[in-house]
Design an enzyme around this catalytic site. Structure first.
Site, PDB file in Angstrom:
ATOM      1  N   ASP A   1       1.065  -0.890  -0.269  1.00 20.99           N
ATOM      2  CA  ASP A   1       0.135  -0.233   0.343  1.00 20.99           C
ATOM      3  C   ASP A   1       0.427   1.203   0.106  1.00 20.99           C
ATOM      4  OD1 ASP A   1       0.909  -0.577   2.500  1.00 20.99           O
ATOM      5  OD2 ASP A   1      -0.760   1.179   3.719  1.00 20.99           O
TER       6      ASP A   1
ATOM      7  N   GLU B   1      -0.232  -1.113   5.763  1.00 26.84           N
ATOM      8  CA  GLU B   1       1.485  -0.337   6.500  1.00 26.84           C
ATOM      9  C   GLU B   1       0.589   0.854   6.639  1.00 26.84           C
ATOM     10  OE1 GLU B   1       5.271   1.081   7.688  1.00 26.84           O
ATOM     11  OE2 GLU B   1       4.156   1.573   5.896  1.00 26.84           O
TER      12      GLU B   1
END
Ligand code: BES
Ligand code: ZN
Length: 454
Positions: free
Chosen positions: A87, A152
């Site tokens: 991400d 994250e």
């Protein structure tokens, strides 16, 4: 059979093309409009591991999926677990990008795109090194597991639960993460400490709607005034945080470590020049590296209230808010800080406004031991990949999972960063130096061999 180094040289262009494919996927985890894109990035990784004939699974979570792959064909040899994230941070402000954030573009030996260094490019170095081994030797020197998440950048909300539920499957001797930076261009580093974080949002509400500041100003508490007073009380002019008990668990820097930091070739003038600031700033009594790597901090991350449009408007706003965070050092407990902060803000809250404090993610800071055979193996691998021995540094960012790995799996992490401090992570024109991408792949390829050597 080509050697690993031959394979890397022959496939350099393919490796770049693959990274570009992943960078074209706008996997912004914070933005629900990109939910499908986040999943596409996970699917893309799954296909990569399928291509390597590595058993792989797309693991669902209440949020974004986790990609887990493993190759366990070296019984008796050590097992490493690579962690990374697919991400990325939101790309805004969009108009400051020279080329669009999800159209990877090469300029001056760099690849520009959101996620180029944080963490798609760095994470992919390990996938590509596994590819090099599988396509040449048909095997890896050690057992390798990959755990690549999609949350994250929003605090790894579902990862801890996944790790706790899969302890057997994730069991390993060492974790490897490339999501940090080199000390300087051509000066690779092994990072042995990261700061933790405690992130909050404070919302203040005053009158039931915006008011004329002439008619009502002076007789009604202005939430924007209240907010700025409250935030200002959290830190003094010496850069010391005023939340009661905030420093109670902070361990002082040792003289030895301060000397270590001071020996690093850090040039404060260059640092200021690169950032466009006239002077560095921070807590009195500490150097810039100490302040950034090993001291806790307070930063406002967002601030809003009142009139933002053209010209002036004499308004007494009904609401004001701020997002802010503390970076923490090892032993500081984000929950304890939350409780102390909430009590302090309630005391500071003026009459006539009400407050709501939201706590987002929290993670403790970490320091990992340097006296392990894995660190020595990593240093040799870095020297082979980068042609230069690493220096040992701490960094100021946070990777929440590092402490989870210690707690849940009982293992330490090697933080092997291939990025640079001027890679513009979380800001416009993020980049990754392509030479570092290839050096990172090479270091990773040698790391598996060096870990096996012991
Ligand atoms: N790659 C960074 C962590 C990092 C940044 C390490 C700078 C060393 C130096 C990571 O992707 C990141 O940005 N983490 C967030 C964590 C937060 C959302 C819990 C951070 O540090 O803000
Ligand atoms: Zn990041």
């Amino acid at each position: 059979m080509p050697t690993i180094d031959d394979y890397l040289a022959q496939h350099a262009a393919d490796f770049e093309d693959d990274l570009c494919q992943l960078l074209r996927i706008a996997s912004v985890s914070a933005d629900s409009r990109h939910r499908a894109d986040v999943r596409r990035a996970a699917d893309w990784l799954v296909e990569q591991f399928r291509g390597l004939k590595m058993p792989v699974e797309l693991c669902e979570t209440p949020g974004h999926p986790i990609v887990y792959a493993e190759w366990l064909g070296a019984p008796g040899a050590p097992t490493a677990l690579v962690y990374g994230h697919y991400d990325v941070q939101p790309p805004d402000p969009l108009d400051e990008w020279i080329s669009p954030p999800f159209e990877p573009t090469r300029r001056d030996g760099n690849l520009y795109a959101r996620g180029a260094t944080d963490d798609k490019g760095q994470m992919l170095t390990h996938v590509k090194s596994a590819q090099a081994w599988m396509q040449t030797a048909g095997r890896l020197p050690i057992n390798l597991k990959f755990l690549i998440e999609g949350e994250e950048e929003v605090g790894s909300e579902n990862l801890e639960q996944f790790i706790a539920a899969n302890r057997q499957r994730l069991a390993c001797d060492v974790v490897v993460i490339s999501d940090t930076s080199q000390f300087a261009p051509e000066q690779p580093a092994i990072t042995y400490g990261l700061r933790g974080i405690a992130y909050f949002e404070l919302r203040l509400t005053g009158p039931k709607q915006d008011l004329h500041s002439g008619t009502f100003g002076g007789g009604v508490m202005n939430p924007a005034n209240a907010l700025t007073q409250m935030l200002a009380a959290l830190i003094n002019s010496r850069g010391q945080i005023q939340v009661p008990g905030f420093y109670d668990d902070v361990e002082p820097l040792t003289d030895a470590e301060r000397r270590q930091f001071a020996k690093l070739a850090f040039n404060e003038n260059e640092f200021c020049g690169e950032l466009g600031i006239a002077a560095a700033a921070g807590e009195t009594g500490f150097s810039t590296l100490e302040r950034r790597w090993a001291r806790p901090t307070f930063d406002i991350n967002g601030l809003w209230s009142g009139y933002q449009g053209e010209g002036s408007k004499t308004v007494l706003p009904a609401r004001a808010g701020a997002k802010f965070s503390f970076r923490l050092v090892p032993r500081q407990d984000p929950k304890k800080i939350h409780a102390a902060l909430e009590a302090m803000l309630k005391r500071l809250l003026p009459l006539g406004v009400s407050m709501e404090l939201l706590a987002y993610h929290g993670a403790p800071g970490v320091v990992v031991p340097l006296d392990s055979p894995y660190v020595k193996a990593a240093a040799r691998a870095i020297e082979r990949g980068f042609g230069r021995a690493p220096v040992y540094i701490r960094e100021g960012g946070s990777i929440p999972v590092v402490s989870t790995f210690r707690q849940q799996l009982g293992v330490d992490t090697l933080l092997l960063g291939w990025g640079l401090n001027d890679d513009n992570t979380h800001s416009p024109n993020e980049k990754f130096c392509l030479a570092d991408y290839h050096r990172g792949i090479k270091a990773s390829a040698h790391l598996w061999e060096e870990i096996n050597r012991g």
